[in-house]
Design a protein around this motif. Structure first.
Motif, PDB file in Angstrom:
ATOM      1  N   ARG A  29      87.888  96.571 101.902  1.00  0.00           N
ATOM      2  CA  ARG A  29      88.669  97.558 101.812  1.00  0.00           C
ATOM      3  C   ARG A  29      89.521  97.725 100.433  1.00  0.00           C
ATOM      4  N   VAL A  30      89.112  98.303  99.498  1.00  0.00           N
ATOM      5  CA  VAL A  30      90.036  97.894  98.217  1.00  0.00           C
ATOM      6  C   VAL A  30      91.107  99.103  97.819  1.00  0.00           C
ATOM      7  N   VAL A  31      92.094  98.382  98.552  1.00  0.00           N
ATOM      8  CA  VAL A  31      93.241  98.479  99.090  1.00  0.00           C
ATOM      9  C   VAL A  31      95.035  99.328  97.887  1.00  0.00           C
ATOM     10  N   LEU A  32      94.671  98.374  96.704  1.00  0.00           N
ATOM     11  CA  LEU A  32      95.359  98.377  95.135  1.00  0.00           C
ATOM     12  C   LEU A  32      94.627  98.160  93.765  1.00  0.00           C
ATOM     13  N   ALA A  33      95.177  98.623  93.021  1.00  0.00           N
ATOM     14  CA  ALA A  33      94.268  97.955  91.443  1.00  0.00           C
ATOM     15  C   ALA A  33      95.865  98.333  90.734  1.00  0.00           C
ATOM     16  N   VAL A  34      95.896  97.078  89.918  1.00  0.00           N
ATOM     17  CA  VAL A  34      96.623  96.160  89.126  1.00  0.00           C
ATOM     18  C   VAL A  34      96.228  96.059  88.231  1.00  0.00           C
ATOM     19  N   SER A  35      96.809  97.096  87.065  1.00  0.00           N
ATOM     20  CA  SER A  35      96.247  97.080  85.305  1.00  0.00           C
ATOM     21  C   SER A  35      96.874  96.524  84.458  1.00  0.00           C
ATOM     22  N   ASP A  36      97.189  95.957  83.469  1.00  0.00           N
ATOM     23  CA  ASP A  36      98.084  95.691  82.805  1.00  0.00           C
ATOM     24  C   ASP A  36      97.732  96.159  81.214  1.00  0.00           C
ATOM     25  N   SER A  37      97.231  96.722  81.428  1.00  0.00           N
ATOM     26  CA  SER A  37      96.821  98.170  79.912  1.00  0.00           C
ATOM     27  C   SER A  37      97.411  99.630  80.602  1.00  0.00           C
ATOM     28  N   ALA A  38      98.289  99.805  79.287  1.00  0.00           N
ATOM     29  CA  ALA A  38      98.767 101.511  79.168  1.00  0.00           C
ATOM     30  C   ALA A  38      97.661 102.419  78.293  1.00  0.00           C
ATOM     31  N   TYR A  39      97.324 101.835  77.902  1.00  0.00           N
ATOM     32  CA  TYR A  39      96.279 102.574  77.058  1.00  0.00           C
ATOM     33  C   TYR A  39      94.995 102.911  77.727  1.00  0.00           C
ATOM     34  N   ILE A  40      94.785 101.981  78.556  1.00  0.00           N
ATOM     35  CA  ILE A  40      92.994 101.923  79.078  1.00  0.00           C
ATOM     36  C   ILE A  40      92.992 102.979  80.647  1.00  0.00           C
ATOM     37  N   SER A  48      90.925 109.130  93.575  1.00  0.00           N
ATOM     38  CA  SER A  48      89.833 109.641  94.327  1.00  0.00           C
ATOM     39  C   SER A  48      89.752 109.473  95.945  1.00  0.00           C
ATOM     40  N   ALA A  49      89.723 108.065  95.895  1.00  0.00           N
ATOM     41  CA  ALA A  49      89.723 107.512  97.100  1.00  0.00           C
ATOM     42  C   ALA A  49      90.888 106.777  97.522  1.00  0.00           C
ATOM     43  N   GLY A  50      92.400 107.308  97.278  1.00  0.00           N
ATOM     44  CA  GLY A  50      93.524 107.538  97.469  1.00  0.00           C
ATOM     45  C   GLY A  50      93.355 105.577  98.033  1.00  0.00           C
ATOM     46  N   VAL A  51      93.393 104.663  97.095  1.00  0.00           N
ATOM     47  CA  VAL A  51      93.905 103.800  96.274  1.00  0.00           C
ATOM     48  C   VAL A  51      94.789 103.749  95.370  1.00  0.00           C
ATOM     49  N   GLU A  52      95.511 102.791  95.839  1.00  0.00           N
ATOM     50  CA  GLU A  52      97.138 102.574  95.390  1.00  0.00           C
ATOM     51  C   GLU A  52      97.002 102.069  94.307  1.00  0.00           C
ATOM     52  N   CYS A  53      97.821 102.784  92.429  1.00  0.00           N
ATOM     53  CA  CYS A  53      97.205 102.524  91.174  1.00  0.00           C
ATOM     54  C   CYS A  53      98.878 101.266  91.134  1.00  0.00           C
ATOM     55  N   ILE A  54      98.891 100.434  90.413  1.00  0.00           N
ATOM     56  CA  ILE A  54     100.227  99.933  89.599  1.00  0.00           C
ATOM     57  C   ILE A  54      99.774  99.287  88.064  1.00  0.00           C
ATOM     58  N   VAL A  55      99.934 100.151  87.106  1.00  0.00           N
ATOM     59  CA  VAL A  55     100.279  99.543  85.677  1.00  0.00           C
ATOM     60  C   VAL A  55     101.333  98.944  84.929  1.00  0.00           C
ATOM     61  N   ARG A  56     100.852  97.999  84.924  1.00  0.00           N
ATOM     62  CA  ARG A  56     102.038  96.844  84.010  1.00  0.00           C
ATOM     63  C   ARG A  56     101.961  97.221  82.742  1.00  0.00           C
ATOM     64  N   PRO A  57     102.252  97.687  81.653  1.00  0.00           N
ATOM     65  CA  PRO A  57     102.756  97.847  80.858  1.00  0.00           C
ATOM     66  C   PRO A  57     102.455  96.078  79.250  1.00  0.00           C
ATOM     67  N   ALA A  58     103.747  95.830  80.149  1.00  0.00           N
ATOM     68  CA  ALA A  58     104.470  94.811  79.538  1.00  0.00           C
ATOM     69  C   ALA A  58     103.124  93.320  79.852  1.00  0.00           C
ATOM     70  N   GLY A  59     102.362  93.804  80.883  1.00  0.00           N
ATOM     71  CA  GLY A  59     101.129  92.597  81.111  1.00  0.00           C
ATOM     72  C   GLY A  59     102.065  92.013  82.461  1.00  0.00           C
ATOM     73  N   ILE A  60     101.117  91.203  83.002  1.00  0.00           N
ATOM     74  CA  ILE A  60     101.154  90.656  84.314  1.00  0.00           C
ATOM     75  C   ILE A  60     101.573  89.187  84.186  1.00  0.00           C
ATOM     76  N   ARG A  61     103.482  88.971  84.637  1.00  0.00           N
ATOM     77  CA  ARG A  61     103.616  88.232  83.246  1.00  0.00           C
ATOM     78  C   ARG A  61     103.915  87.034  84.858  1.00  0.00           C
ATOM     79  N   GLU A  62     104.855  85.963  84.303  1.00  0.00           N
ATOM     80  CA  GLU A  62     104.843  85.130  85.811  1.00  0.00           C
ATOM     81  C   GLU A  62     106.137  84.999  86.502  1.00  0.00           C
ATOM     82  N   GLU A  63     107.574  85.826  85.871  1.00  0.00           N
ATOM     83  CA  GLU A  63     108.095  86.635  86.081  1.00  0.00           C
ATOM     84  C   GLU A  63     107.943  87.453  87.462  1.00  0.00           C
ATOM     85  N   ASP A  64     106.916  87.841  87.003  1.00  0.00           N
ATOM     86  CA  ASP A  64     106.871  88.848  88.069  1.00  0.00           C
ATOM     87  C   ASP A  64     106.481  88.955  88.577  1.00  0.00           C
TER      88      ASP A  64
END
Length: 269
Positions: A29-40, A48-64
């Motif tokens: 089951r896909v439960v989470l989608a993480v994107s580092d692009s705020a433009y796409i 539509s399937a209720g998957v939680e989505c997280i967008v990190r415009p500054a990128g997926i950084r090591e400090e995060d």
């Protein structure tokens, strides 16, 4: 069941295809989608399937990484999939999932589900059946759902050898221009017939609105349809689908009978 988190930079179309295939089954089951692009924007299949989505415009950084690790552990994520991720996965995330990180790059959307199932095989067969048997207080016997051993083959009497045939003259090979090109065998996942209907919604409604015990049995068979299908037991999946339909009808009929008896008694009191 294994939970999946998809890391992407280009919308995650392959991960959305995994949502369509896996999120109605019992193995993944896909439960989470993480994107580092705020433009796409992320593919529509996630929302539509209720998957939680997280967008990190500054990128997926090591400090995060610490914050993302807390999110992954809170969602009980078992597998990390990289779907067109432009940068590298932070080292703390890769170290936390040493054997559970895979890339979907290089395979088509239709091949992604098969790649995930081959890369992360099921740890235990009949997992759904065992959980439902424990819920219903039943004893699950795997031998009852496996075929009996093949009986020994009776010895065949020896046959007299046939006389040697006359030698056949060699046939000259066809010219290269007339040879038929070799046709590759289709992949097993593409030739598999569609999954039988699970009737999950009707089983849930019959459990809530009609007869609870019969509805629970319908839910048991409904949940085992997808697990048998992805385990390759197509005949068992079809049989469980038919049993789901039968128990839904039984639940509805018992609910109508109970209602027909209950309301007259209620009026008499």
């Amino acid at each position: 069941m294994k939970n999946i988190a998809v890391f992407t930079s280009d919308g995650g179309a392959k991960g959305a295809e995994l949502v369509r295939i896996f999120n109605s089954g019992e193995r993944f089951r896909v439960v989470l989608a993480v994107s580092d692009s705020a433009y796409i924007p992320l593919a529509d299949g996630y929302a539509s399937a209720g998957v939680e989505c997280i967008v990190r415009p500054a990128g997926i950084r090591e400090e995060d990484s610490a914050e993302l690790l807390d999110i992954l552990r809170d969602r009980k994520v078992d597998i990390l999939l990289l779907d067109g991720l432009s940068g590298a996965l932070p080292e703390p995330l890769a170290a936390a999932y040493p054997d559970a990180v895979a890339s979907l790059d290089g395979c088509a959307s239709a091949e992604a589900p098969r790649m995930v199932m081959d890369r992360f095989p099921d740890d235990e067969m009949y997992a759904a059946e065992r959980r439902w048997a424990d819920t219903l207080g039943l004893k699950f016997d795997p031998s009852a759902v496996t075929p009996p051993p093949v009986p020994p083959v009776a010895p065949v009497p020896p046959v007299a050898p046939e006389p040697a045939a006359a030698p056949v003259p060699p046939v000259s090979p066809e010219p290269a221009s007339f040879r038929q090109p070799a046709r590759p065998a289709p992949a097993p996942f593409e030739t598999r017939e569609p999954m039988p209907p699970t009737y999950m919604l009707w089983a849930i409604l019959s459990t809530i609105c009609c007869c609870f015990p019969a509805g629970i049995v319908a839910l048991f068979f409904s949940m085992s349809v997808s697990s048998r299908y992805y385990a390759g037991d197509i005949e068992r999946a079809r049989r469980n689908s038919r049993m789901t339909e039968i128990w839904i009808i039984v639940s509805v009929v018992l609910g109508l009978i109970g209602g027909a008896l209950y309301f007259p008694m209620l009026l008499m009191l």
